[in-house]
Design a protein around this motif. Structure first.
Motif, PDB file in Angstrom:
ATOM      1  N   LEU A 104     -23.174   5.229  23.719  1.00 33.43           N
ATOM      2  CA  LEU A 104     -23.886   5.372  22.453  1.00 33.43           C
ATOM      3  C   LEU A 104     -24.373   3.999  22.041  1.00 33.43           C
ATOM      4  N   LYS A 105     -25.692   3.859  21.947  1.00 34.83           N
ATOM      5  CA  LYS A 105     -26.320   2.591  21.563  1.00 34.83           C
ATOM      6  C   LYS A 105     -26.924   2.766  20.177  1.00 34.83           C
ATOM      7  N   GLN A 106     -26.517   1.890  19.239  1.00 29.40           N
ATOM      8  CA  GLN A 106     -27.037   1.949  17.873  1.00 29.40           C
ATOM      9  C   GLN A 106     -27.486   0.576  17.429  1.00 29.40           C
ATOM     10  N   VAL A 107     -28.556   0.559  16.626  1.00 33.11           N
ATOM     11  CA  VAL A 107     -29.012  -0.678  16.015  1.00 33.11           C
ATOM     12  C   VAL A 107     -28.481  -0.699  14.588  1.00 33.11           C
ATOM     13  N   TYR A 108     -27.847  -1.808  14.243  1.00 29.13           N
ATOM     14  CA  TYR A 108     -27.235  -1.975  12.922  1.00 29.13           C
ATOM     15  C   TYR A 108     -27.811  -3.192  12.213  1.00 29.13           C
ATOM     16  N   PRO A 109     -28.075  -3.080  10.902  1.00 35.07           N
ATOM     17  CA  PRO A 109     -28.307  -4.294  10.121  1.00 35.07           C
ATOM     18  C   PRO A 109     -27.015  -5.119  10.164  1.00 35.07           C
ATOM     19  N   SER A 168     -27.825 -11.446   8.387  1.00 36.99           N
ATOM     20  CA  SER A 168     -29.244 -11.164   8.152  1.00 36.99           C
ATOM     21  C   SER A 168     -29.950 -10.710   9.436  1.00 36.99           C
ATOM     22  N   ALA A 169     -29.248 -10.738  10.556  1.00 38.15           N
ATOM     23  CA  ALA A 169     -29.822 -10.341  11.848  1.00 38.15           C
ATOM     24  C   ALA A 169     -29.607  -8.843  12.076  1.00 38.15           C
ATOM     25  N   ASP A 170     -30.124  -8.348  13.172  1.00 39.35           N
ATOM     26  CA  ASP A 170     -29.961  -6.958  13.592  1.00 39.35           C
ATOM     27  C   ASP A 170     -29.223  -6.966  14.927  1.00 39.35           C
ATOM     28  N   TYR A 171     -28.365  -5.971  15.126  1.00 38.17           N
ATOM     29  CA  TYR A 171     -27.502  -5.948  16.301  1.00 38.17           C
ATOM     30  C   TYR A 171     -27.562  -4.613  17.022  1.00 38.17           C
ATOM     31  N   LEU A 172     -27.493  -4.686  18.339  1.00 36.02           N
ATOM     32  CA  LEU A 172     -27.320  -3.506  19.182  1.00 36.02           C
ATOM     33  C   LEU A 172     -25.842  -3.435  19.514  1.00 36.02           C
ATOM     34  N   THR A 175     -24.871  -7.181  20.612  1.00 39.39           N
ATOM     35  CA  THR A 175     -25.951  -8.087  20.975  1.00 39.39           C
ATOM     36  C   THR A 175     -26.882  -8.300  19.798  1.00 39.39           C
ATOM     37  N   LYS A 176     -27.111  -9.560  19.436  1.00 45.64           N
ATOM     38  CA  LYS A 176     -28.090  -9.880  18.394  1.00 45.64           C
ATOM     39  C   LYS A 176     -29.482  -9.644  18.978  1.00 45.64           C
TER      40      LYS A 176
END
Length: 184
Positions: free
Chosen positions: A109-114, A129-133, A164-165
């Motif tokens: 399960l791959k999700q992008v998170y704030p 402030s970055a986004d992460y997988l 991962t950023k």
């Protein structure tokens, strides 16, 4: 290029549906496909319409069941999920097991998170402030009742396999539109 594509989540189920002649198996597959698409949209009412009148979720983590119970509990869970803007995901299904009453899926399960939400959940991120997988190994049981409605989810997760950023150009457009409507 975006690191995930939500449409790949239900593609293996649609392939199996196309090859399935058993009518009950088609009902089970169709219920889960509809649920996945409603979650990706996100459309809370459409999502809730895929569930039985008394859904019971089991999210197993560190030996504890932390899943929501009852219609109100599940609606609250999904409303918070949508508000978190972490619903842009891809479930890379590697195994699919199907019978008359349940679909079992397994994969990454791959999700992008704030970053701020990832930190709130306890993920070790270095820049809020970055986004992460975030990738987790997940096994899901999707029980379906006699009316073709999902009775809940039984989820078993490994916890994060990787965090991962992401750069802006790696973000899926749906995520950019939700989280970075201002252009960054």
């Amino acid at each position: 290029m975006a690191v995930i594509d939500s449409q790949r989540t239900w593609a293996p189920l649609e392939e199996r549906l196309a090859a399935t002649k058993d009518e009950r198996h088609r009902v089970v597959l169709s219920a889960v496909i509809e649920h996945m698409k409603a979650e990706a949209e996100p459309d809370l009412d459409r999502l809730m319409a895929t569930l039985s009148p008394a859904p019971d979720y089991h999210f197993w983590s560190a030996g504890e069941d932390i899943g929501p119970k009852t219609t109100d509990g599940v609606r609250t869970y999904y409303a918070a999920f949508v508000a978190s803007r972490s619903n842009v995901l891809e479930y890379e299904i590697e195994r699919l097991v199907l019978d008359d009453h349940c679909l079992v899926t397994e994969g990454n399960l791959k999700q992008v998170y704030p970053g701020s939400y990832a930190a709130q959940l306890g993920f070790p991120v270095d820049d809020e402030s970055a986004d992460y997988l975030i990738v987790n190994r997940q096994l899901l049981l999707w029980p379906v009742d006699e009316n073709g409605l999902i009775q809940g989810e039984d989820s078993y997760s490994s916890g994060p396999m990787s965090i991962t950023k992401l750069s802006f150009d790696e973000l899926p457009q749906q995520y950019v539109d939700m989280v970075h409507a201002d252009g960054r």
